[in-house]
Design an enzyme around this catalytic site. Structure first.
Site, mmCIF file in Angstrom:
data_model
loop_
_atom_site.group_PDB
_atom_site.id
_atom_site.type_symbol
_atom_site.label_atom_id
_atom_site.label_comp_id
_atom_site.label_asym_id
_atom_site.label_seq_id
_atom_site.Cartn_x
_atom_site.Cartn_y
_atom_site.Cartn_z
ATOM 1 C CG LEU B 13 -28.926 6.617 -6.817
ATOM 2 C CD1 LEU B 13 -27.580 7.121 -7.298
ATOM 3 C CD2 LEU B 13 -29.447 5.579 -7.793
ATOM 4 C CG HIS B 14 -29.132 7.828 0.072
ATOM 5 N ND1 HIS B 14 -28.360 7.276 1.064
ATOM 6 C CD2 HIS B 14 -29.906 6.830 -0.384
ATOM 7 C CE1 HIS B 14 -28.670 6.024 1.201
ATOM 8 N NE2 HIS B 14 -29.598 5.712 0.342
ATOM 9 C CB ALA B 15 -27.752 13.373 -0.462
#
Lengths: 561, 90
Positions: B13-15
Site C-alpha cells: 500500500l504505497h505510492a
C-alpha cells in the site's frame, strides 16, 4: 580559482547536446524561528490551513495538465498536503504558542522522520515532504513558489534536483538537457528524462558552481559534462550529434551489426494498446508479450477463451508477417493470482510460480493455448509461444509438446533459472528457441530479491556470473542453430546489447523507446568487435568492472578506425 | 464493524495504491481505520499515516468502519485492498 573542465555524473540515455547553462531554482522558504506567535493559536491555525490549501490547489492544478505518471505523483502530494493527520499535528504544535510557519515545518518534519526511518523507498517520499513543507512555509512567508523560467532560448537546465511540481510547469521544448548535482538513476529527473527522451546527467557534483551562460557539452553516454569546450571538442560533439540524428532520421531498417550480422530488434509489450507505438518506433516484432494483464484484475476466475483470443488477435494483427513471442501466464511471486495461487509460501520467488503454477492448473494452460492458436489462425503474424520459469529438461519437453499439440508451430522456454542456462545444450535440443529473462536470471544467480532495495546493488545484469550463463546459452544456440533472445532490462542498455550479441544472442527485446539507441550502438560494431568487448566484460571480477572494461574495449576499437 | 483482509497490490500500500485507497476512504464519508492485527489503528483517510505504516503485499490488515451503512463501505474497501493495483513487472 581552479578552472573546472570536466564534471562526472550518471548519464541517462546516450544523447549528446551543446548549449548554455541556466540555473533553475525557485525561492526557498526562510527557516522558521521559535518566536512566539503574536496572533494566537486560532489565527495561526487559520493561516496554516490557508497556506496548505493554496499549495494543494497549486499541485492539483499542475496535475490536471500533466501526463499520467506525473499526475499520480502530484495528486498524491496534494493528498499529503491535505492530510487530516498533518493538520492535527500542526494544531498540536501550535498549542505551544509557536507561529504557523514553525508548526507546519515541524509537522512535516515529524512525518518525514517517520518515513526516513522506514527504509530506502520511503527516504524518497521523505524528500517529497521536505519539498511540500518548503512550499507551504514559503506561502506563509508570502514568497512565490512558482518556478519561473523563460530565457527565450534553448538551455541546459542545471538544478540541485527537480521535483515533479517543478517539472510540470517547465516548457520542456526549451530544455536541451538536465544536469543535476543530486539525485540518482531513479530520481524524478532521471525518470522524466527517460520518458521524454531528454539528455540528462544526474549526480554531477560541482555543476552548481558553473555560472549561467557557460557553454557546456552534455555527454550522457559517457556521463560527462565538458565545460567551455575548445574547437576540437565541439567539432567532435557536433559530429556525434549529427551521426545520432542521421541514424534517428534514417528509416529504421532491421537491426544489424556493422558487418551486416542481423540482430532482431523487438519490443516488450504488456497490453494490446502498446503494439502501435512499438511499430512506430521501428520494432521488427514483439519479443515479449506479457499476458498477465488479462488475468491480474480477476479475483477468482480466469478470463474466457474468447476474451483472451480477442486480446491476442489485437496484438498479432499489428505485426503481419513478423514474429510475436507470447509468454504464457507468469503467475506467482510478485504477481499472485487468486485462482492460481498455491496459498501461503515462505519464499514465493522460489515457489509454485510460472510454468509450475500452470501445470498445477491444466485448464488455465489449455484455455490459453487454445486462445493463442485461435488468434494465430485469424492473423498473419508469426506466433511463437514460450513458458516462464522453466527449470528442467523434462519441463522443456512437456511445454514444447503442449504448445505444438495446440497447433502452434514454434515453442520455446525462458531462461531465468540458472539450471537451464547451465545445461542449455540439452534444453535447446528439446525445444525451438530460448529467451533469456535477465531480470530473473540475475535475481536467481545472485540470490538477490528483485523487489528488495537493500540488495539492489547485486541485481546487476553486468555481473560476470550472469554474463557467463548468457554465454552458455548463446553457445548452445549457435551449436544447434536455435535462436536465443534476451528480453530483460539488459537488452535496453546500448553497450550491454553489444556484449550480449558478442555472447551469441540473436535478438533483443526491450521497451520500444530504447530501440533507437540500441540500434545505433549495434551498428557501430562488427561481430568480431562485439566478441572482443564481451570477452573484456567476462574477464572482470565485478559488475561495475565489467561495464568499465566493455566501455574501454569499445572505445579502443572505435578509436582504432 | 471490523473485517480482516489480505493486501493484494504487488508493491503493498504505497505510492499509487495508497493514493487511490485514501481517496476511496475520503469519498465514503465514513470514519475508517486500518491496522495490523493487534497493531495500532491508523486513520485510513491519512495518506501519510498509511505510507508510514508500510503495509506490504500479503499483509493481513483489520479495517474498522463506524456509522450507518458500515457494511457496504467495508465491502467496497475490502474489494479495493484485495485487488492488485500495480501493473505486472517483467
Amino acid at each position: 580559482m581552479i578552472e573546472v573542465r570536466e564534471l562526472r555524473g550518471v548519464g541517462v540515455g546516450t544523447g549528446v547536446v551543446v548549449g548554455p547553462v541556466l540555473h533553475v531554482s525557485r525561492q526557498t522558504a526562510a527557516a522558521p524561528t521559535d518566536a512566539r506567535s503574536a496572533l494566537g493559536a486560532d489565527a495561526e491555525l487559520a493561516r496554516a490551513r490557508e497556506a496548505l490549501a493554496s499549495v494543494s490547489a497549486q499541485l492539483r492544478e499542475r496535475a490536471a495538465g500533466a501526463d499520467e505518471a506525473t499526475r499520480d505523483v502530484l495528486e498524491a502530494q496534494a493528498l499529503m498536503t491535505d492530510d487530516p493527520e498533518l493538520i492535527a499535528s500542526v494544531e498540536r504544535h501550535l498549542g505551544s504558542g509557536v507561529t504557523a510557519e514553525k508548526a507546519v515545518a515541524d509537522a512535516f518534519g515529524e512525518f518525514a522522520a517517520l518515513l526516513a526511518d522506514a527504509g530506502e523507498y520511503f527516504a524518497e517520499r521523505a524528500a517529497d515532504l521536505h519539498d511540500l513543507s518548503d512550499r507551504a512555509v514559503a506561502a506563509l512567508q508570502g514568497r512565490s513558489t512558482e518556478l519561473v523560467v523563460d530565457p527565450g532560448h534553448p538551455y541546459v537546465l542545471v538544478a540541485r534536483d527537480l521535483a515533479p511540481a517543478d517539472t510540470a510547469v517547465l516548457d520542456l521544448d526549451r530544455v536541451l538537457a538536465f544536469v543535476t548535482s543530486e539525485g540518482g538513476p531513479t530520481s524524478h529527473t532521471a525518470i522524466l528524462a527517460r520518458q521524454r527522451g531528454i539528455v540528462a546527467i544526474v549526480g554531477a557534483v560541482g555543476v552548481e558552481g558553473l555560472p549561467d551562460g557557460t557553454q557546456v557539452i552534455v555527454d550522457a553516454e559517457r556521463g560527462r559534462v565538458w565545460v567551455d569546450p575548445d574547437a576540437a571538442e565541439l567539432a567532435d560533439a557536433e559530429a556525434r550529434i549529427a551521426a545520432r540524428q542521421a541514424a534517428a532520421d534514417a528509416p529504421a531498417g532491421p537491426g544489424a551489426l556493422a558487418d551486416g550480422t542481423p540482430v532482431k530488434l523487438l519490443a516488450n509489450v504488456g497490453k494490446p494498446g502498446e503494439a502501435a507505438e512499438a511499430v512506430r518506433l521501428g520494432a521488427e516484432g514483439v519479443g515479449l508479450f506479457r499476458t498477465e494483464f488479462l488475468f491480474l484484475d480477476r479475483l477468482t476466475t480466469a478470463p474466457s477463451v474468447a476474451d483472451q483470443q480477442e486480446s491476442y488477435r489485437e496484438v498479432l494483427a499489428a505485426f503481419p508477417g513478423k514474429r510475436v513471442v507470447v509468454r504464457l501466464l507468469d503467475a506467482g511471486a510478485d504477481k499472485p493470482l487468486a485462482f492460481l495461487s498455491p496459498g501461503e509460501e515462505e519464499n514465493p520467488a522460489l515457489g509454485q510460480r510460472g510454468l509450475r503454477a500452470l501445470r498445477a492448473s491444466a485448464s488455465v494452460l489449455a484455455d490459453q493455448l487454445t486462445a493463442l492458436a485461435g488468434a494465430q489462425a485469424q492473423t498473419e503474424a508469426e506466433l511463437w509461444v514460450m513458458a516462464p520459469m522453466v527449470a528442467t529438461v523434462e519441463e522443456t519437453a512437456f511445454i514444447t509438446r503442449a504448445i505444438h499439440d495446440a497447433g502452434i508451430r514454434t515453442a520455446g522456454v525462458m531462461v531465468e533459472i540458472p539450471s537451464v542456462a547451465l545445461i542449455a545444450d540439452r534444453v535447446l535440443s528439446r525445444t525451438d528457441f530460448a529467451s533469456i529473462g535477465t531480470n530473473d536470471l540475475t535475481q536467481y544467480t545472485m540470490a538477490a530479491d528483485r523487489q528488495l532495495g537493500s540488495v539492489a546493488a547485486l541485481q546487476d545484469p553486468w555481473h560476470p556470473a550472469v554474463l557467463r550463463l548468457v554465454k552458455e546459452v548463446g553457445a548452445a544456440g549457435a551449436a544447434l542453430g536455435k535462436p536465443v533472445g534476451v528480453c530483460g532490462e539488459a537488452a535496453a542498455d546500448p553497450l550491454l546489447a553489444v556484449v550480449l550479441t558478442g555472447l551469441g544472442v540473436t535478438s533483443l527485446s526491450m521497451s520500444p523507446t530504447a530501440l533507437a539507441d540500441v540500434r545505433v550502438s549495434l551498428a557501430r560494431h562488427t561481430l568480431d568487435d562485439a566478441r572482443a568487448i564481451a570477452e573484456a566484460a567476462l574477464a572482470a571480477d565485478e559488475a561495475a568492472d565489467a561495464r568499465e572494461a566493455a566501455r574501454a574495449a569499445a572505445d579502443t576499437i572505435t578509436a582504432g578506425r | 464493524m471490523e473485517r480482516t483482509v489480505t493486501i493484494a497490490s504487488g508493491h503493498g500500500l504505497h505510492a499509487r495504491p495508497a493514493k487511490l485507497f485514501t481517496q476511496a476512504v475520503a469519498a465514503s464519508g465514513h470514519q475508517v481505520t486500518i491496522a495490523r492485527p493487534e497493531g495500532k489503528a491508523v486513520n485510513a483517510a491519512s495518506i501519510l499515516g498509511i505510507i508510514a505504516a508500510g503495509f506490504e503485499n500479503g499483509d493481513e490488515v483489520v479495517l474498522n468502519v463506524e456509522g450507518d451503512d458500515a457494511e457496504r463501505v467495508l465491502d467496497e474497501l475490502s474489494e479495493f485492498l484485495t485487488t492488485d493495483h500495480d501493473e505486472a513487472a517483467g
